[in-house]
Design a protein around this motif. Structure first.
Motif, short mmCIF file in Angstrom:
data_model
loop_
_atom_site.label_atom_id
_atom_site.label_comp_id
_atom_site.label_asym_id
_atom_site.label_seq_id
_atom_site.Cartn_x
_atom_site.Cartn_y
_atom_site.Cartn_z
N LEU A 214 0.83 -1.21 0.00
CA LEU A 214 0.00 0.00 0.00
C LEU A 214 0.86 1.26 0.00
CD1 LEU A 214 -2.84 -1.02 2.49
CD2 LEU A 214 -2.93 -1.03 0.00
N THR A 215 1.65 1.43 -1.03
CA THR A 215 2.60 2.54 -1.07
C THR A 215 1.92 3.90 -1.13
OG1 THR A 215 2.74 2.25 -3.48
CG2 THR A 215 4.42 1.18 -2.14
N GLY A 216 0.66 3.96 -1.52
CA GLY A 216 -0.06 5.23 -1.53
C GLY A 216 -0.58 5.65 -0.18
N PHE A 217 -0.41 4.79 0.83
CA PHE A 217 -0.84 5.08 2.19
C PHE A 217 0.37 5.52 3.01
CE2 PHE A 217 -4.09 2.67 0.29
CZ PHE A 217 -5.24 2.67 1.06
N ALA A 226 0.85 -4.92 6.86
CA ALA A 226 1.84 -5.97 6.64
C ALA A 226 1.93 -6.90 7.85
CB ALA A 226 3.21 -5.35 6.35
N ASP A 227 1.93 -6.33 9.05
CA ASP A 227 1.97 -7.16 10.27
C ASP A 227 0.77 -8.09 10.32
OD1 ASP A 227 4.34 -5.99 11.05
OD2 ASP A 227 3.41 -4.60 12.47
N HIS A 228 -0.39 -7.58 9.93
CA HIS A 228 -1.61 -8.40 9.99
C HIS A 228 -1.55 -9.51 8.94
CE1 HIS A 228 -5.67 -9.38 11.08
NE2 HIS A 228 -6.09 -9.23 9.84
N LEU A 229 -1.02 -9.22 7.77
CA LEU A 229 -0.87 -10.25 6.75
C LEU A 229 0.00 -11.39 7.26
CD1 LEU A 229 -0.41 -7.98 3.63
CD2 LEU A 229 -2.18 -9.73 3.85
N ARG A 230 1.09 -11.04 7.92
CA ARG A 230 1.97 -12.08 8.47
C ARG A 230 1.25 -12.89 9.54
NH1 ARG A 230 5.59 -7.48 8.35
NH2 ARG A 230 7.06 -7.68 6.58
N GLU A 231 0.43 -12.22 10.36
CA GLU A 231 -0.34 -12.94 11.38
C GLU A 231 -1.27 -13.95 10.74
OE1 GLU A 231 -2.40 -9.95 13.50
OE2 GLU A 231 -0.61 -9.15 14.52
N ARG A 232 -1.73 -13.66 9.53
CA ARG A 232 -2.65 -14.57 8.83
C ARG A 232 -1.90 -15.50 7.88
NH1 ARG A 232 -8.05 -13.31 9.95
NH2 ARG A 232 -8.33 -15.36 9.02
N ASP A 233 -0.59 -15.68 8.12
CA ASP A 233 0.23 -16.66 7.43
C ASP A 233 0.46 -16.37 5.95
OD1 ASP A 233 0.40 -18.10 9.81
OD2 ASP A 233 -1.42 -19.23 9.35
N VAL A 234 0.33 -15.10 5.55
CA VAL A 234 0.73 -14.71 4.20
C VAL A 234 2.21 -14.39 4.23
CG1 VAL A 234 0.44 -13.01 2.35
CG2 VAL A 234 -1.56 -13.83 3.61
N ALA A 235 2.99 -15.06 3.40
CA ALA A 235 4.44 -14.84 3.34
C ALA A 235 4.72 -13.61 2.49
CB ALA A 235 5.13 -16.07 2.75
N ALA A 376 -10.19 2.94 -0.08
CA ALA A 376 -10.28 2.11 1.12
C ALA A 376 -10.01 0.66 0.74
CB ALA A 376 -11.65 2.23 1.77
N VAL A 377 -9.54 -0.11 1.72
CA VAL A 377 -9.27 -1.52 1.48
C VAL A 377 -9.46 -2.29 2.78
CG1 VAL A 377 -6.79 -1.30 1.95
CG2 VAL A 377 -7.60 -3.17 0.49
N LYS A 378 -9.99 -3.51 2.66
CA LYS A 378 -10.10 -4.43 3.78
C LYS A 378 -9.14 -5.58 3.56
CE LYS A 378 -13.19 -7.92 5.76
NZ LYS A 378 -12.34 -9.04 5.30
N VAL A 379 -8.35 -5.90 4.58
CA VAL A 379 -7.41 -7.01 4.51
C VAL A 379 -7.63 -7.88 5.74
CG1 VAL A 379 -5.01 -7.71 4.27
CG2 VAL A 379 -5.76 -5.50 3.34
N PHE A 380 -8.30 -9.01 5.57
CA PHE A 380 -8.67 -9.88 6.69
C PHE A 380 -9.43 -9.05 7.73
CE2 PHE A 380 -5.00 -12.20 4.89
CZ PHE A 380 -5.60 -13.42 4.69
N ASP A 381 -8.86 -8.84 8.91
CA ASP A 381 -9.56 -8.15 9.99
C ASP A 381 -9.08 -6.72 10.18
OD1 ASP A 381 -11.06 -10.45 10.59
OD2 ASP A 381 -9.40 -11.26 11.78
N VAL A 382 -8.51 -6.12 9.14
CA VAL A 382 -8.01 -4.75 9.20
C VAL A 382 -8.65 -3.95 8.07
CG1 VAL A 382 -5.97 -3.31 8.80
CG2 VAL A 382 -5.83 -5.24 10.37
N GLU A 383 -8.96 -2.69 8.33
CA GLU A 383 -9.44 -1.79 7.30
C GLU A 383 -8.54 -0.57 7.24
OE1 GLU A 383 -12.80 1.07 8.78
OE2 GLU A 383 -13.38 -0.97 9.39
N ALA A 384 -8.37 -0.03 6.05
CA ALA A 384 -7.50 1.13 5.88
C ALA A 384 -8.11 2.07 4.84
CB ALA A 384 -6.10 0.71 5.45
N ALA A 385 -7.82 3.35 4.99
CA ALA A 385 -8.29 4.36 4.05
C ALA A 385 -7.21 5.41 3.85
CB ALA A 385 -9.58 5.01 4.55
N ARG A 386 -7.27 6.06 2.71
CA ARG A 386 -6.35 7.16 2.43
C ARG A 386 -7.06 8.21 1.59
NH1 ARG A 386 -4.72 9.59 -1.49
NH2 ARG A 386 -2.46 9.35 -1.19
N THR A 387 -6.62 9.45 1.70
CA THR A 387 -7.17 10.52 0.88
C THR A 387 -6.18 11.66 0.80
OG1 THR A 387 -9.12 11.91 0.52
CG2 THR A 387 -8.37 11.69 2.80
#
Length: 499
Positions: A214-217, A226-235, A376-387
């Protein structure tokens, strides 16, 4: 926009492209002028569909591909009296003769127009590497792409139907689930598809050329995701440029369920993602490396592109050729912060600008408004937004002196039995105090996305940080704290600016 004598106009409005911008324009024009002849050419079979929902269809949260369609072709034809011609690809535009040429099953069609809208959208960009043509390499830019990916998920699960096999996120731990798979790109599509595949039991490896997703964020948002992705076993392989997708001949590939995709006897299938430091075995690769505007028709017709590479327009979406408009993912828009052209290929922009063109061609010119780059984007149990504008180099290039602060605050009253935290990075101009942009992240449901709306309003109105501090935002314990995290961020940044 040049002055037009609408009383002398003839009555044919031709649209190239049948998705968000095109069908919004057609529908609005029909409401405004019941007698207008409206002809829409769409090269595919699907129109007016929610492409943003495709990752959730692949995941299995949405069971029917048809449920992504807002209005069916039959409804456009029969209920809205729009001459919608699916399966027709426009191959030429002649602005001097005021015609478009399309090819379909019935042969070539030359259609005159009085007003023309280009709503040709954007296309997925494959990285400039070897192997993108291999079997098992997918993109996700159309309904047919989504259908193929969902079929792949079903085939990979021992031939079971997707509905039978879909048992939700817990499937990650089932022995009969398949993998590994690769996702190239750490943007919206890449992350949403990483979730969709992991939730169906695949061992997911995500490759990102830059050192964060998410380089635009903001960096804080990127790190949290990124931390949450790793928690969900995404390498995650960050700062890892993909050099090649390696393949093997189909005859040499390991045995597996037969594919519905057409293959020649010597077709090669993807077997690994190769980077400078590693060679990761995979059974499938999803390319989520961005999109580019489809501008070939426009360029061939002498229609100018802007500095972003998308079609240049004025405030009313009219191009340099009279009565030729462009809207949606193929066209530029004006950024509300910088006042400069930008390319924001998102659904709301396409709908707004298509609707505006539909009203303009029926006699009431409407601009449709600027954009703030809100997403906006949802990744597993995290949500993020930018503007807005977050990158300091980009802000300086636009004439600002940016300063940013990052805060973390509770999402609900401390004594309320639920809730979490929201992290906000807020950026402003040091000299004027004007709010330039923000990035927000929280647990899913804790309000990062909805809180971004207040900042969008601030950007659109040119609000300063000190003015944002005094926004009268709603408060109740189940929803936020007395001082909403947006106000906390404004207070902290405002303190910096006043020093």
């Amino acid at each position: 926009m040049r002055a037009i004598d609408y009383q002398s106009m003839t009555d044919t409005f031709v649209i190239v492209g049948g998705d968000a911008a095109g069908m919004a324009a057609a529908s609005k024009a029909r409401r405004e002028d019941p007698d207008l002849e409206i002809v829409v050419f769409e090269k595919g079979e699907w129109v007016s569909y929610g492409a943003c929902g495709l990752p959730y269809y692949v995941k299995g949260e949405i069971q029917s591909l048809e449920s992504l369609v807002s209005v069916t072709p039959e409804e456009f034809r029969e209920e809205r009296d729009i001459d919608l011609r699916t399966g027709h690809e426009v191959v030429e535009i002649d602005p001097d003769a005021r015609t478009v040429t399309a090819e379909g099953d019935g042969g070539e069609v030359v259609q005159p127009y009085d007003h023309l809208l280009l709503a040709t959208g954007a296309e997925a960009v494959a990285p400039p590497i070897d192997g993108t043509e291999l079997e098992g390499v997918y993109t996700l830019g159309s309904m047919s792409d989504g259908k193929e990916l969902r079929e792949y998920v079903a085939r990979a699960r021992d031939g079971e139907s997707f509905q039978q096999a879909d048992r939700g996120p817990a499937c990650r731990y089932l022995e009969d689930c398949s993998g590994p798979v690769g996702v190239v790109g750490g943007g919206y599509i890449g992350l949403e598809m990483a979730e969709a595949l992991a939730a169906n039991g695949f061992e997911v490896h995500l490759f990102q050329r830059s050192d964060r997703v998410l380089t635009g964020f903001s960096e804080a948002t990127s790190e949290a995701v990124a931390d949450h992705l790793r928690e969900r076993d995404v390498a995650l392989s960050l700062g890892s440029e993909v050099l090649e997708l390696a393949g093997s001949e189909a005859s040499e590939a390991s045995d597996g369920a037969s594919s519905d995709r057409t293959q020649s006897d010597d077709a090669a299938e993807v077997e690994a993602v190769v980077t400078a430091d590693d060679r990761v075995p995979v059974e499938m690769v999803l390319l989520g490396t961005g999109v580019r505007p489809r501008t070939g028709l426009a360029e061939d017709a002498g229609i100018e592109l802007g500095p972003t590479g998308a079609i240049a327009t004025d405030a009313y979406r009219e191009t340099n050729r009279p009565d030729v408009y462009a809207a949606g993912d193929c066209a530029e828009a004006t950024h509300v912060v910088t006042g400069e052209p930008t390319h924001v290929p998102l659904a709301l922009t396409a709908n707004r600008h298509g609707r505006a063109v539909g009203q303009t061609v029926t006699g009431t010119p409407v601009e449709g408004g600027g954009v703030a780059g809100t997403a906006a984007v949802k990744v597993f149990d995290v949500e993020a937004a930018r503007t807005g504008i977050l990158d300091h180099d980009e802000a300086r290039a636009a004439g600002f002196e940016p300063v940013s602060e990052t805060i973390t605050a509770k999402s609900r009253a401390g004594y309320y039995p639920e809730g979490g935290e929201v992290t906000i990075t807020l950026t402003a101009d040091r000299d004027s105090g004007r709010v330039l942009g923000a990035s927000l992240v929280s647990e899913y449901g804790e309000g990062a996305v909805h809180r971004s709306h207040a900042i969008v309003a601030a950007l659109t109105e040119g609000t300063t940080v000190s003015e944002l501090e005094n926004y009268d935002l709603a408060y109740a314990p189940p929803f936020n704290t007395t001082w909403d995290p947006v106000l906390v961020a404004a207070k902290v940044l405002g303190g910096d600016l006043r020093e």
